[in-house]
Scaffold this active site. Structure first.
Site, PDB file in Angstrom:
ATOM      1  N   HIS A  37       0.806  -1.215   0.000  1.00 38.29           N
ATOM      2  CA  HIS A  37       0.000   0.000   0.000  1.00 38.29           C
ATOM      3  C   HIS A  37       0.844   1.273   0.000  1.00 38.29           C
ATOM      4  O   HIS A  37       2.051   1.248   0.284  1.00 38.29           O
ATOM      5  CB  HIS A  37      -0.935   0.014   1.213  1.00 38.29           C
ATOM      6  CG  HIS A  37      -0.229   0.030   2.537  1.00 38.29           C
ATOM      7  ND1 HIS A  37       0.318   1.166   3.095  1.00 38.29           N
ATOM      8  CD2 HIS A  37      -0.005  -0.968   3.431  1.00 38.29           C
ATOM      9  CE1 HIS A  37       0.853   0.884   4.264  1.00 38.29           C
ATOM     10  NE2 HIS A  37       0.675  -0.403   4.498  1.00 38.29           N
ATOM     11  N   CYS A  51       3.279  -5.052   6.377  1.00 36.18           N
ATOM     12  CA  CYS A  51       2.887  -4.719   5.009  1.00 36.18           C
ATOM     13  C   CYS A  51       4.106  -4.273   4.197  1.00 36.18           C
ATOM     14  O   CYS A  51       5.170  -3.994   4.748  1.00 36.18           O
ATOM     15  CB  CYS A  51       1.849  -3.607   5.013  1.00 36.18           C
ATOM     16  SG  CYS A  51       0.245  -4.113   5.693  1.00 36.18           S
TER      17      CYS A  51
END
Length: 398
Positions: A323, A341
């Site tokens: 992201h 992440c």
């Protein structure tokens, strides 16, 4: 005078007797002979073959599997037609000895069927039988929710994944009711994760441009005792260009490749010590232009709560995303600072299409592959997201 009378009487008797005798031996015996001949002919023309159909004509609430049978004695079946009210035929096969016919698949639930069967005896004489029945209407049903969507174009790592609304205890029957055809042709096999998820994929990533058609014929399949499928659907999707991105957690880079050629290298940050990113092959399963990320949803308590994370692509069901990150400072390309992440440089609000996160988001498809290597964590589980590529083909097909 007496002689004349006697002569007339004698003539009358002779005439009567002669007429009666002639009628009896000709018309009478002829009628008898003709009658015997017609009966013999009828017996000669009548087939000895006997066709039997189960269930009986007019039967209701017939089971969708195992109940329909057609058989022949003193002869062999030559034709069997089973159709529903719309004229759709049920596929089946006559046994090699001609003694029986069985359907190749289950029947639909709550459906009226007609049966027409023909058999021949040893002299080639035919016998036919017709019947009709209605299958049961189940009280308990299940369906499969699936990805990708019908008509979509997806990346080369996209499996066809089904998640069932009820746990399945007859997996072979359910899997048999699902057929997958591809152009160009490639072997596609299914693998069960638990009793409520079934994924299909080829041995290697799909070839670019492959067209995939999936037929779900679950209506009438008894997935578990007393629970029947109620879904008939055809799903088609197309494989887009070949894009695979490789994240090196040690070098803090991601190389984006198309058709094996690197088209861009992007600085990234991955999971910091104690929050390392999974290694392995991961497939983008969802794309969100903006989303909220809260540590409480993944077991990290109140460590973070970011309400406007931009350009987010989901990699696992457990919460791993690739992201945009507007709060990471100089971490990109230099050190790992995330909670697991993969972060790419972005701006708050995600309005700048020129930043790395926006570029990757706009150049990605659901089904694209992201491979993470050199992280200190284990390899991601095959069922954590659409990540069955981390399982060998032998284990996948076992």
């Amino acid at each position: 005078m007496l002689a004349l009378i006697l002569g007339v009487l004698l003539l009358a008797v002779t005439a009567c007797g002669g007429g009666g005798a002639g009628s009896g031996s000709g018309s009478g015996s002829g009628d008898a002979k003709s009658g015997k001949g017609d009966s013999a002919a009828a017996e000669t023309k009548q087939s000895e073959a006997i066709v039997s159909i189960t269930p009986k004509d007019g039967a209701k609430s017939v089971d969708t599997s195992g109940a329909l049978k057609v058989a022949a004695t003193k002869g062999k079946l030559t034709e069997v037609q089973v159709k529903d009210a719309k004229g759709t035929a049920v596929e089946g096969k006559i046994a090699a000895d001609g003694a029986s016919w069985t359907p190749s698949t289950h029947l639909a639930s709550g459906t009226a069927y007609t049966v027409h069967a023909i058999a021949k005896d040893s002299k080639g004489r035919t016998a036919a039988e017709d019947s009709g029945f209605t299958t049961l209407t189940p009280k308990n049903t299940f369906i499969g929710t699936f990805t990708p969507e019908d008509g979509s174009t997806v990346g080369v790592g996209m499996p066809f994944s089904l998640r069932f609304t009820r746990g399945i205890t007859s997996p072979d029957d359910v899997e048999k009711a699902i057929t997958i055809k591809t152009s160009p042709a490639v072997d596609v096999q299914g693998h069960w994760f638990g009793n409520d998820r079934l994924d299909f994929r080829p041995e290697h990533y799909w070839k670019e441009g492959t067209k995939v058609t999936v037929q779900l014929r679950l209506d009438g399949v008894e997935g578990r005792k007393g629970v029947y499928g109620k879904q008939n659907k055809t799903v088609s999707f197309t494989i887009g260009r070949n894009q695979v991105s490789v994240v090196d957690a040690k070098k803090h880079t991601m190389k984006v490749t198309q058709d094996g050629k690197t088209i861009r290298t992007i600085p990234v940050t991955t999971g910091k010590p104690g929050y390392d990113t999974w290694n392995g092959q991961m497939v983008i399963s969802e794309k969100l232009a903006v989303t909220r990320m809260n540590g409480e949803t993944v077991g990290y308590g109140g460590e973070y709560d970011i309400k406007d994370v931009p350009h987010a692509s989901r990699l696992t069901d457990s919460g791993t995303f690739l992201h945009g990150n507007y709060w990471g400072g100089d971490a990109f390309g230099n050190y790992n600072a995330s909670h697991g992440c993969v972060g790419l440089r972005d701006v708050k609000g995600g309005y700048d299409s020129g930043v790395p996160a926006a570029w990757f988001f706009n150049h990605s498809l659901i089904g694209d592959v992201v491979i993470v290597k050199n992280s200190h964590d284990a390899t991601v589980a095959p069922d954590n997201g659409l990540n069955g590529w981390n399982m060998s083909w032998d284990k996948w097909t076992a």
